[in-house]
Design an enzyme around this catalytic site. Structure first.
Site, short mmCIF file in Angstrom:
data_model
loop_
_atom_site.label_atom_id
_atom_site.label_comp_id
_atom_site.label_asym_id
_atom_site.label_seq_id
_atom_site.Cartn_x
_atom_site.Cartn_y
_atom_site.Cartn_z
N TYR A 148 1.19 -1.18 0.00
CA TYR A 148 0.16 0.17 0.31
C TYR A 148 0.96 1.20 0.07
O TYR A 148 0.49 2.09 -0.88
CB TYR A 148 -0.70 0.39 1.44
N LYS A 155 -2.66 8.12 3.14
CA LYS A 155 -3.95 8.14 3.63
C LYS A 155 -4.55 8.62 5.18
O LYS A 155 -5.53 9.43 5.80
CB LYS A 155 -5.14 7.07 3.87
P1 NAD Z 1 -12.16 4.25 -8.43
O1 NAD Z 1 -11.03 3.85 -9.41
O2 NAD Z 1 -13.19 3.47 -9.04
O3 NAD Z 1 -11.68 6.12 -7.75
C1 NAD Z 1 -10.77 6.14 -7.78
C2 NAD Z 1 -10.85 8.08 -8.43
O4 NAD Z 1 -10.56 8.80 -8.16
C3 NAD Z 1 -11.75 7.42 -9.74
O5 NAD Z 1 -12.73 7.84 -10.16
C4 NAD Z 1 -10.17 8.42 -10.78
O6 NAD Z 1 -11.25 8.76 -12.08
C5 NAD Z 1 -10.21 9.88 -9.80
N1 NAD Z 1 -8.93 10.60 -9.40
C6 NAD Z 1 -8.07 9.31 -10.04
N2 NAD Z 1 -7.16 11.01 -10.35
C7 NAD Z 1 -7.36 12.29 -10.16
C8 NAD Z 1 -6.99 13.25 -10.43
N3 NAD Z 1 -6.11 14.40 -10.27
N4 NAD Z 1 -8.44 14.09 -10.36
C9 NAD Z 1 -9.48 14.03 -9.96
N5 NAD Z 1 -10.05 12.69 -9.69
C10 NAD Z 1 -9.19 11.68 -9.27
O7 NAD Z 1 -11.53 3.69 -7.29
P2 NAD Z 1 -12.55 3.37 -5.74
O8 NAD Z 1 -12.04 2.21 -5.22
O9 NAD Z 1 -14.00 3.35 -5.93
O10 NAD Z 1 -11.43 4.51 -4.67
C11 NAD Z 1 -12.71 5.87 -4.35
C12 NAD Z 1 -11.76 5.85 -3.10
O11 NAD Z 1 -11.77 4.91 -2.14
C13 NAD Z 1 -10.70 6.02 -3.21
O12 NAD Z 1 -9.96 6.98 -2.10
C14 NAD Z 1 -9.80 4.60 -2.05
O13 NAD Z 1 -8.00 4.81 -2.19
C15 NAD Z 1 -10.82 4.85 -1.13
N6 NAD Z 1 -10.82 2.80 -0.91
C16 NAD Z 1 -10.86 2.07 -1.96
C17 NAD Z 1 -10.68 0.86 -1.78
C18 NAD Z 1 -11.03 -0.15 -2.39
O14 NAD Z 1 -10.66 -1.28 -1.62
N7 NAD Z 1 -11.69 -0.28 -3.85
C19 NAD Z 1 -10.47 0.35 -0.39
C20 NAD Z 1 -10.31 1.67 0.92
C21 NAD Z 1 -10.33 2.87 0.28
#
Ligand code: NAD
Length: 309
Positions: A148, A155
């Protein structure tokens, strides 16, 4: 809604639920590559605004919140920040090898963007009488989770930013919470080396023994909301108790002072007003509280003659 890339995105699960509950939603997308996806999803919930936003740009953030203000009559109730990014090569191997530029990029997109967006949302939420900001975090900000890496550092920054933003914005009735999801198979998650192993370990050790999906993350948000309401109610009850105690104390001293005035007036042959002046004079001279002097007179530890001068 910032952070919808496709229908697997956590932000999309949140959007759908909010739309089902009657919310009107605006969506941002980053880059032409995903614009089509996001427009299609946004249309399915009759969104009045879909606009581009790269959160690394202050100008784009200002433009987006300007458009939001125009679309929703200068008000905003909810901001969902579900955005994160780190270079794929930094989500494998050693954290120690993260180069400076990519370190800052991960923090810029994944943590500072929340601060910038919260600042832009603040006047719109204030106009709405308050609001709620939600961001997505992960355990890797608290503990070292293999692979990570720099995203964990981002985070940790995000979590701390949430606390400081909460302190500032709470005064305007704006809540801010970070929901910590378990591993959800999304576009962003796919870049983390060993994600499948994380999923299977989660499945083995989590109390429910099943992987979570984006809809479960919503449950987390609902719980965070309930928690916030509970804290606010507790604060209201505590404030009411403190106020009650203060009122009771004020009332008690008022009663004892009235009694003391009566005792002194009767014993020294004074009017009630003269008795009060004498009590107050004594309290000031002896540097005592008026209520304490009154109490001593009523319980007999202080004689009426001691108050004669
Ligand atoms: P996702 O890829 O669907 O979403 C991530 C989003 O970030 C995308 O829509 C992307 O376009 C956007 N993004 C990236 N760079 C950007 C920028 N410069 N400007 C604007 N937008 C930007 O994936 P997700 O898993 O839905 O992620 C959403 C959040 O959830 C993130 O913060 C991720 O760290 C967090 N999260 C995810 C998980 C998991 O297992 N999927 C677990 C815990 C936390």
């Amino acid at each position: 809604m910032l952070g919808v890339a496709n229908r697997r995105s956590i932000a999309w699960a949140i959007a759908k639920r909010l739309a089902d509950d009657g919310a009107q939603l605006a969506f941002t997308y980053q880059g032409d590559r995903i614009e089509g996806n996001v427009r299609e999803l946004a249309d399915s919930v009759s969104s009045p605004l879909v606009t581009a936003c790269d959160v690394r740009s202050d100008e784009e953030i200002a433009r987006v919140f300007g458009e939001v203000s125009e679309t929703f009559g200068g008000q905003l109730d909810v901001l969902v920040h579900s955005v994160a990014f780190a270079a794929a090569e930094d989500l494998e191997g050693r954290f120690t090898d993260t180069p400076r530029e990519r370190f800052w990029m991960a923090l810029d997109v994944s943590a500072y963007s929340l601060v910038a967006c919260a600042r832009a949302a603040e006047p719109l939420m204030e106009a709405a009488g308050g609001g709620s900001i939600v961001t997505m975090t992960y355990l890797g900000g608290e503990r070292a989770v293999p692979h990570y890496n720099v995203m964990g550092v981002a985070k940790a920054t995000l979590d701390s930013s949430v606390r400081y933003l909460a302190w500032d914005l709470g005064q305007k009735n704006i809540r801010i919470n970070a929901v910590s999801a378990g591993p959800v198979r999304t576009l962003a998650a796919r870049s983390i080396a060993g994600f499948t192993t994380m999923e299977s370990i989660f499945e083995e050790r989590a109390p429910l023994h099943r992987p979570i999906d984006a809809a479960d993350v919503l449950t987390g948000q609902a719980m965070a909301d309930v928690g916030t309401i509970a804290i606010l109610q507790h604060r209201a009850v505590t404030e009411a108790q403190v106020l009650n105690e203060q009122l009771a104390r004020a009332l008690n001293s008022r009663v004892i002072i009235e009694q003391a005035k009566g005792v002194l007036a009767e014993r020294a042959g004074l009017t009630m007003e003269e008795a009060f002046t004498r009590l107050r004079h004594h309290a000031r001279n002896q540097n005592l509280l008026l209520a304490d002097v009154a109490g001593s007179l009523v319980d007999g530890t202080l004689s009426a003659t001691a108050l004669a001068t």
